[in-house]
Design a protein around this motif. Structure first.
Motif, short mmCIF file in Angstrom:
data_model
loop_
_atom_site.label_atom_id
_atom_site.label_comp_id
_atom_site.label_asym_id
_atom_site.label_seq_id
_atom_site.Cartn_x
_atom_site.Cartn_y
_atom_site.Cartn_z
N GLN B 206 6.73 -12.54 -4.34
CA GLN B 206 8.04 -12.17 -4.87
C GLN B 206 8.12 -12.35 -6.38
OE1 GLN B 206 10.50 -14.49 -2.25
NE2 GLN B 206 10.76 -12.79 -0.82
N SER B 207 7.18 -13.13 -6.93
CA SER B 207 7.21 -13.33 -8.39
C SER B 207 6.50 -12.19 -9.12
CB SER B 207 6.58 -14.67 -8.75
OG SER B 207 5.20 -14.63 -8.48
N ILE B 208 5.87 -11.27 -8.37
CA ILE B 208 5.23 -10.12 -9.02
C ILE B 208 6.28 -9.03 -9.24
CG2 ILE B 208 3.45 -8.32 -8.83
CD1 ILE B 208 1.88 -10.22 -7.02
N SER B 209 6.39 -8.59 -10.48
CA SER B 209 7.45 -7.65 -10.83
C SER B 209 7.21 -6.26 -10.23
CB SER B 209 7.53 -7.55 -12.36
OG SER B 209 8.06 -6.30 -12.72
N ASP B 210 8.29 -5.61 -9.80
CA ASP B 210 8.19 -4.26 -9.22
C ASP B 210 7.68 -3.24 -10.23
OD1 ASP B 210 9.00 -5.01 -6.73
OD2 ASP B 210 11.13 -4.63 -7.11
N ASP B 211 7.93 -3.49 -11.52
CA ASP B 211 7.53 -2.54 -12.56
C ASP B 211 6.03 -2.26 -12.52
OD1 ASP B 211 10.10 -2.88 -13.14
OD2 ASP B 211 9.82 -4.02 -15.01
N ILE B 212 5.26 -3.33 -12.23
CA ILE B 212 3.80 -3.18 -12.20
C ILE B 212 3.41 -2.20 -11.10
CG2 ILE B 212 1.61 -4.40 -11.92
CD1 ILE B 212 3.05 -6.92 -12.88
N TYR B 213 4.05 -2.33 -9.94
CA TYR B 213 3.74 -1.44 -8.83
C TYR B 213 4.15 0.00 -9.17
CZ TYR B 213 2.85 -5.55 -5.97
OH TYR B 213 2.34 -6.69 -5.47
N GLU B 214 5.31 0.12 -9.81
CA GLU B 214 5.79 1.45 -10.21
C GLU B 214 4.76 2.11 -11.12
OE1 GLU B 214 8.50 3.21 -9.35
OE2 GLU B 214 8.88 1.66 -7.85
N ALA B 215 4.28 1.34 -12.11
CA ALA B 215 3.32 1.87 -13.07
C ALA B 215 2.05 2.32 -12.37
CB ALA B 215 2.99 0.80 -14.12
N ALA B 216 1.60 1.50 -11.39
CA ALA B 216 0.37 1.83 -10.66
C ALA B 216 0.56 3.12 -9.88
CB ALA B 216 0.00 0.69 -9.74
N LYS B 217 1.75 3.28 -9.31
CA LYS B 217 2.07 4.47 -8.52
C LYS B 217 1.99 5.72 -9.40
CE LYS B 217 5.23 4.53 -4.57
NZ LYS B 217 6.61 4.13 -4.23
N ILE B 218 2.57 5.58 -10.60
CA ILE B 218 2.56 6.71 -11.53
C ILE B 218 1.13 7.06 -11.90
CG2 ILE B 218 3.19 7.43 -13.89
CD1 ILE B 218 5.75 5.64 -13.41
N ASP B 219 0.28 6.04 -12.06
CA ASP B 219 -1.12 6.28 -12.40
C ASP B 219 -1.92 6.81 -11.21
OD1 ASP B 219 -0.58 5.47 -14.88
OD2 ASP B 219 -1.48 3.48 -14.72
N GLY B 220 -1.29 6.91 -10.05
CA GLY B 220 -1.95 7.52 -8.90
C GLY B 220 -2.81 6.59 -8.09
N ALA B 221 -2.56 5.28 -8.18
CA ALA B 221 -3.35 4.33 -7.40
C ALA B 221 -2.87 4.34 -5.94
CB ALA B 221 -3.20 2.92 -7.97
N ASN B 222 -3.83 4.23 -5.00
CA ASN B 222 -3.41 4.17 -3.60
C ASN B 222 -3.15 2.72 -3.17
OD1 ASN B 222 -5.83 2.92 -2.80
ND2 ASN B 222 -6.85 4.92 -2.61
N LYS B 223 -2.65 2.56 -1.94
CA LYS B 223 -2.23 1.24 -1.45
C LYS B 223 -3.34 0.20 -1.53
CE LYS B 223 2.05 1.39 -0.20
NZ LYS B 223 2.80 2.17 0.78
N VAL B 224 -4.55 0.63 -1.12
CA VAL B 224 -5.67 -0.31 -1.10
C VAL B 224 -6.04 -0.74 -2.51
CG1 VAL B 224 -8.07 -0.63 -0.37
CG2 VAL B 224 -6.51 0.73 1.03
N GLN B 225 -6.08 0.26 -3.41
CA GLN B 225 -6.38 -0.06 -4.82
C GLN B 225 -5.34 -1.01 -5.39
OE1 GLN B 225 -6.59 4.02 -6.20
NE2 GLN B 225 -8.72 3.72 -6.82
N VAL B 226 -4.07 -0.72 -5.07
CA VAL B 226 -3.00 -1.57 -5.59
C VAL B 226 -3.20 -3.00 -5.13
CG1 VAL B 226 -0.54 -2.10 -5.36
CG2 VAL B 226 -1.26 0.23 -5.87
N PHE B 227 -3.56 -3.17 -3.84
CA PHE B 227 -3.70 -4.53 -3.33
C PHE B 227 -4.85 -5.26 -4.03
CE2 PHE B 227 -5.27 -7.82 -0.53
CZ PHE B 227 -4.10 -8.50 -0.24
#
Lengths: 269, 323
Positions: B206-227
């Motif tokens: 919960q301490s990981i900011s949502d912005d980071i995930y948003e940015a990764a999504k925009i860069d086209g990273a998939n779920k596994v890569q994100v994890f």
């Protein structure tokens, strides 16, 4: 697609977590010991006889009283003494404060098993075995509690203290009249931790109380389940139910503070 | 500071006088302050001094003695004899083996399960508080009670024993069977601790900011890569904490194996020492055989192990953090 898998996982794991609790409650209500593994369907096979039996035939009422008295006294002592020390370490600059803080952190790392033998010898030498003194006094402070309170008081607003100082309050009055009443969330979190730890504590009470009249609940329950093992499963389970109720009630009431504080202190620690 | 003072005497005298003035002000105040500080510290210093600090030293001293509680006056200095004897004691070696085995099985499994449960709980899930509470309940329940309940559930014909026969296990009392007793302990420990570590991981997530995930999504990273590229590295401090606390807690395991193995009056660690842990060994040596010098040496060996492992883990994570 993914959602149902998630819920399946959560529900399955929850069942594994809850099953022993449900089974214990069930077993404590089965009248006949021999039927415990056969899940009787007739309602007449269930009742509160096991609870009556364990209350009248064992010292469980005395153990309950001992556990309550010991645990509540320890909790009150910890709340007061740990908060005093934590406030002092957090808010006052004094010679030795750094050393005291590092020693506090250091003794947090020491496994309690190292303390078992010396405390037993000290208590035996003092003639305190089988007294409340032995069960209470060594546990009246807790370095973890001091650390928790220090972390809380470090972020305490300075302005409140300064205006109190202007009003002519000295440090000790500031602590008791202003800082302590405002530390309620930290105090509740600490109270629950200390209560649960000491309510469930087994190694120390098992060596410091050797007479049935002085047992705390864990020691007594251990005696019932392990020595009288063959006599009655269902009665033992009634004892376990009685013993477990206070911690669960405590937890349910204060769980908001409990979990958030374990998070905060855990991460900082 | 010094060079400034040397080159510019004007500044020096000015700052010096200001310093003295403030020092004098503090002197008046500070005597009172120091008194108050020590007054507030007094109960903690006194009780922790007598019942924590002193016993550690006392324990260290008797670990170098032949100290029997039954005859304390006959205590003798024996140097490192207790330590040497312990490391040649096959029962203690066995206890170390069992404890290390527990560590090797329990810590990775509970860390993994806790991470998975926390990750699932952290997605948009209904009744999150309910699940979190359920997972946490075993952790606040008395280990003595848990041990007793598990013994009955894994008894011959017990509800869990019957369930496990579906997977080819025999219908025997698990606590008394050399093949199963150890795994019963493993199960109980994981069952007890999992909720605590899940909550730790949940807070880390919960301490990981949502912005980071948003940015990764925009860069086209998939779920596994994100994890693996985002979540796991950012969770490193939490993982360190979970491993650290898991190792320390497992090394100190006592109540659960003690209750399970002594069921029906059997010796601690039975059947045939398969569930004997280091702390159980020290407890039995001290309070069944009253050989307290020997037991204290065992306590210090446990302490040294915990301390060393803590340092190694810390060093490892620090190194990886930097690289």
């Amino acid at each position: 697609m993914k959602r149902p898998v998630f819920y399946m996982l959560l529900i399955l794991t929850s069942l594994v977590m809850l099953l022993p609790f449900v089974w214990t409650l069930y077993a404590s209500l089965v009248k006949n010991d021999m039927l415990v593994n056969h899940f009787p369907t007739s309602i007449s096979e269930y009742g509160f006889e096991n609870f009556m039996y364990i209350i009248t035939q064992s010292h469980i009422a005395t153990w309950y009283k001992n556990s309550l008295f010991v645990t509540i006294t320890i909790t009150v002592g910890n709340l007061l003494f740990n908060s005093m020390a934590g406030y002092s370490l957090a808010r006052i600059k004094f010679p030795g404060s750094k050393i005291l803080f590092f020693v506090t952190l250091g003794i947090m790392m020491v496994p309690i098993q190292i303390l078992l033998i010396p405390i037993f010898i000290m208590m035996a030498t003092a003639g305190w075995i089988n007294t409340y003194l032995a069960l209470i006094i060594p546990f009246l402070v807790n370095p973890f509690g001091v650390f928790l309170m220090r972390q809380f008081f470090v972020t305490f607003p300075k302005e409140l203290e300064e205006s109190a100082k202007v009003d002519g309050l000295n440090r000790i009055s500031i602590f008791f009249r202003i800082a302590l009443p405002l530390a309620k969330p930290a105090l509740i979190a600490q109270a629950i931790f200390i209560f649960v730890w000491n309510w469930n504590s087994f190694p120390f009470p098992s060596i410091l109380a050797t007479e049935p009249e002085m047992y705390t609940l864990p020691v007594g329950i251990y005696q019932i389940t392990n020595t009288a093992y063959t006599s009655s499963i269902t009665a033992s389970m009634a004892g376990v139910v009685l013993m477990t109720i206070p911690t669960i009630v405590f937890f349910m009431i204060f769980q908001k503070y409990f979990i958030s504080s374990s998070i905060g202190s855990g991460i900082k620690g | 500071m010094k060079t400034v003072a040397n080159t510019n005497t004007g500044v020096k005298s000015k700052s010096q006088s200001y310093y003295n003035k403030s020092k004098r002000f503090w002197k008046k105040e500070s005597v009172k302050e120091i008194g108050a500080a020590y007054f507030l510290m007094a109960p903690f210093i006194l009780i922790a001094g007598i019942f924590i600090f002193f016993p550690i030293l006392y324990s260290l001293i008797i670990s170098f003695q032949d100290f029997s509680y039954l005859n304390p006056d006959a205590a003798e200095w024996v140097g490192f004899n207790n330590y040497v004897a312990l490391l040649q004691d096959s029962t203690f070696i066995n206890a170390i083996k069992n404890t290390v085995m527990l560590l090797a099985i329990v810590v990775p499994i509970q860390t993994m399960i806790a991470l998975i449960l926390a990750a699932v709980l952290n997605s948009k899930i209904r009744a999150r508080t309910f699940f979190r509470t359920v997972y946490y309940l075993p952790y606040i329940t008395s280990p003595i009670a848990v041990g007793a309940v598990m013994v009955y559930m894994f008894n011959r014909d017990g509800v869990m024993t019957q369930f496990m026969t579906l997977f080819g296990m025999d219908n025997v009392a698990w606590y008394a069977d050399g093949r199963y007793a150890f795994y019963l302990i493993v199960f109980i420990i994981i069952w007890t601790q999992i909720g605590f570590y899940t909550v730790l991981y949940l807070s880390g997530l919960q301490s990981i900011s949502d912005d980071i995930y948003e940015a990764a999504k925009i860069d086209g990273a998939n779920k596994v890569q994100v994890f693996f590229k985002i979540t796991a590295p950012l969770l490193k401090p939490t993982t360190f904490l979970v491993l650290f606390m898991g190792v320390i807690a497992t090394l100190q395991i006592f109540e659960q194996p003690y209750v399970v193995s002594t069921t029906g009056g059997a010796l601690p660690g039975s059947p045939s020492e398969s569930t004997l842990t280091m702390v159980m060994y020290l407890y039995t040596q001290a309070f069944t055989y009253f050989d307290m010098g020997y037991a204290s040496a065992a306590a210090f060996i446990i302490f040294i192990m915990i301390f060393t492992l803590t340092l190694v883990q810390y060093w490892y994570f620090e190194k990886r953090e930097r690289s």
